[in-house]
Design a protein around this motif. Structure first.
Motif, PDB file in Angstrom:
ATOM      1  N   TYR A 164       0.840  -1.198   0.000  1.00  0.00           N
ATOM      2  CA  TYR A 164       0.000   0.000   0.000  1.00  0.00           C
ATOM      3  C   TYR A 164       0.874   1.245   0.000  1.00  0.00           C
ATOM      4  N   SER A 195     -11.760   5.044  -7.068  1.00  0.00           N
ATOM      5  CA  SER A 195     -11.481   3.666  -6.682  1.00  0.00           C
ATOM      6  C   SER A 195     -12.319   2.688  -7.492  1.00  0.00           C
ATOM      7  N   VAL A 253      -8.897   0.002  -7.867  1.00  0.00           N
ATOM      8  CA  VAL A 253      -7.869   0.109  -6.824  1.00  0.00           C
ATOM      9  C   VAL A 253      -8.546   0.517  -5.516  1.00  0.00           C
ATOM     10  N   VAL A 312      -3.627   3.683  -0.411  1.00  0.00           N
ATOM     11  CA  VAL A 312      -3.905   3.100  -1.727  1.00  0.00           C
ATOM     12  C   VAL A 312      -3.363   1.673  -1.734  1.00  0.00           C
ATOM     13  N   PHE A 329      -2.594  -2.269  -3.060  1.00  0.00           N
ATOM     14  CA  PHE A 329      -2.253  -3.014  -4.271  1.00  0.00           C
ATOM     15  C   PHE A 329      -1.416  -4.228  -3.914  1.00  0.00           C
ATOM     16  N   GLN A 379      -0.419  -3.608 -11.134  1.00  0.00           N
ATOM     17  CA  GLN A 379      -1.117  -3.041  -9.974  1.00  0.00           C
ATOM     18  C   GLN A 379      -0.332  -1.900  -9.335  1.00  0.00           C
ATOM     19  N   SER A 380       0.977  -2.030  -9.272  1.00  0.00           N
ATOM     20  CA  SER A 380       1.796  -0.966  -8.684  1.00  0.00           C
ATOM     21  C   SER A 380       1.641   0.334  -9.468  1.00  0.00           C
ATOM     22  N   ALA A 438      -1.753   1.878  -8.830  1.00  0.00           N
ATOM     23  CA  ALA A 438      -1.794   2.487  -7.500  1.00  0.00           C
ATOM     24  C   ALA A 438      -1.102   3.842  -7.506  1.00  0.00           C
ATOM     25  N   SER A 489      -2.856   7.351  -6.611  1.00  0.00           N
ATOM     26  CA  SER A 489      -2.246   8.195  -5.583  1.00  0.00           C
ATOM     27  C   SER A 489      -2.040   9.616  -6.106  1.00  0.00           C
TER      28      SER A 489
END
Length: 490
Positions: free
Chosen positions: A341, A364, A369, A386, A388, A395-396, A399, A403
């Motif tokens: 996260y 979201s 996410v 956030v 992930f 996914q990173s 995120a 963010s």
């Protein structure tokens, strides 16, 4: 800004001569211990780590770096959440965590003097027998250091009433980027001359390293009353916050957690928050007994009028601590519901809370996410978490996008990209969205006045470094650093 030299064996030899050899680390496996702060998305292994025990040793390390043209970065406990203590691959990481001496507690002056490695909560523990405490209380106060708090201008749950670190530091001993020991301010509440203490607090290690800090102590309140209120939604909880502040009540703290943050806290510490709550508020009042009693009745009534379906009043210190346990553990607790996260930190006007929280929820849903919200509701300081899984491809990156989009929301609503976590590496790219080129240039002139060689925590805060010493304005011919894409002439 000058080009830096890589720390090498000669510098390591010199530092071992200045310090005890055991205080200098150059083994790569040991160096990996220091590759990041609390923001683990950024990792850099430093060339060297120095572990000074005194101000003179810090000064000796900085002087050696300055003479060799080697960059340096200061680090305390390493709990920062913006990459502010991220090492420089060619530089020296100066870790002040072993400088943990409380020099003096002076209740008559309402001051304490501490070294930078002193843990935040230990200041209160030392002052409490005298009837005082240290007000700034980050969630990490059991492990974060005063030096790091000074660098990032940390706040905490009680910043609504008591302010941030900058409101509680009256004096500093610092090592300048040239390696000189200098004192700024002192015990007086408003010393004459330029406010250099104010400039230094929150400068994220770009103006030097604090080696001693004089902090303001606050008298322990006569009474403290705390309630926990459960709401069906963040909209209702946000309405309660606005009603409380609008009624002229200034609580010591008003903290909000949404359903996902509550789920994480329950999984981690079993705090027993109201079942089915879409949001909870923790409201704490402190001060004289008569004032707290009168205002507390108003707060309880306003929470009910805003839609609170359950209100609990802490009967004693143990129950109060349980209310706070869920909130204080929220960041770490999210690890129970997500493998990875990002802890973000932005500020919005308090009245914009419902709209911004709805926008975050929409964001979201659109991106898939998950975002857990836990924050200082009283002053609109958001801490969206956030979530992930870095093991899942893409996914990173998603995120990171979410963010950044949350910070854009904060700016759009007249807020800020950081309230108490600093800019560091994480928000460098967002600085031009909030500040004009002239704003950034003026800020960097201050940095250049302290650090013309550009060796103190380079690469942080500003999107492109200023070429210190050059005449402002357009130049005929490109500077070599411009051609290399490292710097920009303003």
């Amino acid at each position: 800004m000058t080009s830096a030299t890589r720390a090498d064996g000669a510098l390591a030899t010199r530092l071992r001569a200045e310090l005890d050899p055991a205080q200098v680390i150059d083994d790569r496996q040991e160096l990996r211990t220091y590759e990041c702060d609390g923001l683990a998305q950024y990792k850099v292994i430093p060339a060297l780590v120095a572990l000074p025990h005194s101000a003179d040793e810090v000064a000796a390390v900085v002087r050696a770096c300055a003479e060799a043209g080697v960059p340096f970065v200061a680090r305390g406990s390493g709990t920062g959440l913006s990459g502010g203590a991220l090492p420089h691959a060619d530089g020296v990481l100066i870790v002040t965590a072993q400088m943990r001496h409380i020099v003096e507690v002076a209740p008559a002056d309402e001051r304490a003097v501490v070294q930078p490695g002193v843990i935040n909560l230990d200041v209160t523990r030392a002052a409490s027998p005298h009837g005082y405490y240290y007000a700034p209380d980050p969630s990490s106060q059991q492990i974060c250091s005063i030096g790091g708090n000074v660098a990032e201008n940390s706040g905490g749950a009680h910043c609504l009433k008591y302010g941030f670190t900058t409101n509680h530091v009256t004096g500093l001993e610092i090592v300048t980027p040239a390696g000189d020991l200098v004192r700024l301010g002192g015990r007086a509440p408003d010393p004459p001359g330029y406010d250099l203490v104010g400039a230094f607090v929150g400068s994220e290690g770009t103006l030097g390293i604090a080696t001693e800090v004089t902090v303001r102590l606050v008298r322990l309140p006569e009474a403290v009353h705390t309630l926990l209120a459960g709401f069906a939604s963040t909209d209702e909880a946000g309405a309660a916050v606005s009603a409380i502040i609008g009624a002229g009540v200034v609580p010591a703290a008003i903290e909000m957690m949404d359903a996902l943050a509550i789920e994480a806290a329950e999984a981690a510490v079993h705090c027993g928050y109201p079942d089915g709550a879409g949001a909870v508020l923790i409201v704490e009042l402190d001060g004289s007994a008569a004032e707290v009693d009168a205002q507390f009745d108003d707060v309880e009534r306003l929470c009910r009028e805003a839609g609170a379906f359950e209100i609990r009043v802490a009967a004693d210190d143990a129950e109060r601590a349980l209310f706070w346990k869920g909130r204080k553990s929220a960041f770490a607790a999210v690890g129970r519901i997500s493998p990875d996260y990002i802890v973000q930190d932005g500020v919005i006007p308090r009245t914009a809370l419902p709209e911004v929280l709805r926008s975050i929820a929409d964001l979201s849903r659109r991106t898939g996410v998950r975002v857990a919200n836990v924050f200082h509701a009283g002053d609109g300081n958001l801490h969206p978490l956030v979530l992930f899984d870095d093991a899942v491809e893409g996914q990173s990156e998603r995120a990171e996008e979410v963010s950044g989009a949350i910070l854009d929301l904060c700016i759009e609503h007249g807020g800020s990209i950081t309230g108490e976590h600093g800019v560091g590496m994480d928000k460098v790219r967002h600085m031009p969205r909030m500040f004009s080129a002239d704003d950034l240039d003026t800020m960097q002139l201050v940095r250049c006045a302290f650090d013309p060689a550009g060796l103190a925590n380079p690469g942080k805060v500003f999107p492109t470094p200023r070429l210190c010493g050059e005449v402002p304005g357009r130049h005929r011919g490109a500077h070599p650093l411009q051609e290399a894409g490292i710097a920009e002439v303003f």
